[in-house]
Design an enzyme around this catalytic site. Structure first.
Site, PDB file in Angstrom:
ATOM      1  N   ARG A 285      -3.190   0.693 -36.393  1.00  0.00           N
ATOM      2  CA  ARG A 285      -3.280   2.098 -35.975  1.00  0.00           C
ATOM      3  C   ARG A 285      -1.935   2.827 -36.051  1.00  0.00           C
ATOM      4  O   ARG A 285      -1.898   4.061 -36.088  1.00  0.00           O
ATOM      5  CB  ARG A 285      -3.834   2.141 -34.552  1.00  0.00           C
ATOM      6  CG  ARG A 285      -4.019   3.539 -33.998  1.00  0.00           C
ATOM      7  CD  ARG A 285      -4.703   3.489 -32.636  1.00  0.00           C
ATOM      8  NE  ARG A 285      -4.582   4.761 -31.942  1.00  0.00           N
ATOM      9  CZ  ARG A 285      -5.351   5.821 -32.184  1.00  0.00           C
ATOM     10  NH1 ARG A 285      -6.271   5.750 -33.103  1.00  0.00           N
ATOM     11  NH2 ARG A 285      -5.181   6.931 -31.497  1.00  0.00           N
ATOM     12  N   TYR A 286      -0.834   2.108 -36.071  1.00  0.00           N
ATOM     13  CA  TYR A 286       0.474   2.762 -36.016  1.00  0.00           C
ATOM     14  C   TYR A 286       0.684   3.692 -37.211  1.00  0.00           C
ATOM     15  O   TYR A 286       0.586   3.281 -38.363  1.00  0.00           O
ATOM     16  CB  TYR A 286       1.593   1.727 -35.965  1.00  0.00           C
ATOM     17  CG  TYR A 286       1.674   0.948 -34.669  1.00  0.00           C
ATOM     18  CD1 TYR A 286       0.965   1.334 -33.530  1.00  0.00           C
ATOM     19  CD2 TYR A 286       2.467  -0.192 -34.573  1.00  0.00           C
ATOM     20  CE1 TYR A 286       1.048   0.622 -32.353  1.00  0.00           C
ATOM     21  CE2 TYR A 286       2.559  -0.915 -33.398  1.00  0.00           C
ATOM     22  CZ  TYR A 286       1.844  -0.505 -32.285  1.00  0.00           C
ATOM     23  OH  TYR A 286       1.930  -1.231 -31.120  1.00  0.00           O
ATOM     24  N   THR A 287       0.989   4.951 -36.904  1.00  0.00           N
ATOM     25  CA  THR A 287       1.193   6.034 -37.876  1.00  0.00           C
ATOM     26  C   THR A 287       0.164   5.977 -39.009  1.00  0.00           C
ATOM     27  O   THR A 287       0.488   6.060 -40.190  1.00  0.00           O
ATOM     28  CB  THR A 287       2.631   6.021 -38.452  1.00  0.00           C
ATOM     29  OG1 THR A 287       2.951   4.719 -38.955  1.00  0.00           O
ATOM     30  CG2 THR A 287       3.638   6.395 -37.393  1.00  0.00           C
ATOM     31  N   GLY A 288      -1.091   5.824 -38.611  1.00  0.00           N
ATOM     32  CA  GLY A 288      -2.185   5.874 -39.569  1.00  0.00           C
ATOM     33  C   GLY A 288      -2.171   4.759 -40.593  1.00  0.00           C
ATOM     34  O   GLY A 288      -2.728   4.908 -41.684  1.00  0.00           O
ATOM     35  N   GLY A 289      -1.560   3.629 -40.254  1.00  0.00           N
ATOM     36  CA  GLY A 289      -1.495   2.502 -41.181  1.00  0.00           C
ATOM     37  C   GLY A 289      -0.215   2.474 -41.993  1.00  0.00           C
ATOM     38  O   GLY A 289       0.102   1.462 -42.635  1.00  0.00           O
TER      39      GLY A 289
END
Length: 317
Positions: free
Chosen positions: A61-65
């Protein structure tokens, strides 16, 4: 750098680990906004590896992948030097199965993470949170299958209450499934709630604790004295700034001890936390190389029992 076993597993991890949650785009489709450009992020990752940090923590999930993609580029040619940890749970799309701990979501997202990371295995795959709608048996069997397939080597969890972690260990035991070797809680001098139940469970069951927010959102660096620095977490999250004011007396004690030892407040607070029972590693989120260098100065020495007690008293649980 110091290395210790992750819980009772045979995997040895660095006492300080690097977190990737702020690497990447300031406008991701999901997850928090990134604060560090891909170029600077890769530089930080390379510097961390050179300093002996071998555990790098991420999440789908971090920065949209994008954070996983950045890590994948950074470790190209260095894969064997790094323990790649990533997580699955948070919402990554509009569909009803685009989140959680269902077998469907886990199996889909592990492939996405492997692709973004540019690797064929994940060292530590972690449940990012509890899914109250999915039976633990379903999730743990999916993780067990991933280990058997060679796509994952160890499994862990994050944000699990003690009783859910205990139940998870029991489910794995009675069903002869792979079990969690680690848990990621929020733990620092400013947040000691885990000491009541989770930490004793980890000590008893041999579960390694990998800590996030070990600096209390930056409060333990002492930077909030008098004012809230521009660009700090407290500037974005007023609750952090308010919390900093409540802990000012404790921070003053921390600064006194740091001055006595010719260390920084950040180094002293980190040294306190990494030497607590069951703690294997503390995850640091940094935006500059200077922060990374300072954090690494928290290892290879140990606070005296007197100083440990002074800090415990200054920041009551």
């Amino acid at each position: 750098m110091e290395y210790v076993r992750l819980g009772k597993s045979g995997l040895k991890v660095s006492r300080i680990s690097l977190g990737c949650w702020n690497f990447g785009s300031p406008n991701p489709p999901w997850g928090k906004a990134g604060k560090v450009t891909p170029e600077d992020s890769i530089q930080i990752i390379h510097a961390a590896i050179d300093m002996g940090i071998n555990l790098i923590d991420n999440a789908n999930r971090y920065t949209g992948g994008e954070a996983e993609e950045i890590l994948g580029k950074a470790i190209k040619g260095k894969r064997d030097e790094v323990i790649v940890a990533t997580k699955v749970h948070g919402e990554v799309g509009p569909g009803p199965n685009d989140k959680g701990q269902s077998r469907a979501h886990i199996m889909k997202e592990v492939e996405n993470s492997l692709r973004r990371l540019g690797t064929d295995y994940i060292d530590l795959y972690q449940a990012h949170n509890v899914d109250w709608d999915t039976p633990l048996e379903e999730s743990l069997r999916a993780y067990d299958d991933l280990i058997r397939q060679g796509k994952v080597r160890y499994i862990g969890c994050s944000n699990f209450p003690a009783w859910v972690l205990a139940k998870s260990l029991w489910v794995s035991d009675v069903n002869k499934l792979a079990s969690f070797v680690s848990v990621q809680p929020n733990y620092s001098l400013t947040n000691r709630a885990v000491e009541k139940e989770l930490q004793p469970l980890c000590v008893d069951q041999g579960i390694g604790m990998i800590l996030y927010s070990p600096m209390g959102g930056g409060i333990l660096s002492g930077k909030y004295e008098g004012s809230v620095p521009e660009g700090s977490r407290g500037a974005d999250e007023p609750a952090v700034a308010e919390k900093a004011q409540r802990f000012q007396n404790g921070v003053n004690q921390l600064k006194d001890i740091a001055e006595q030892l010719d260390k920084t407040p950040a180094q002293v607070s980190l040294n306190w936390i990494i030497n607590r029972p069951a703690v294997s590693s503390a995850i640091m989120g940094v935006s500059r190389l200077e922060q990374l260098q300072e954090n690494v100065g928290a290892v290879d020495w140990k606070l005296s029992e007197e100083h440990m007690k002074l800090l415990s008293d200054a920041f009551p649980a």
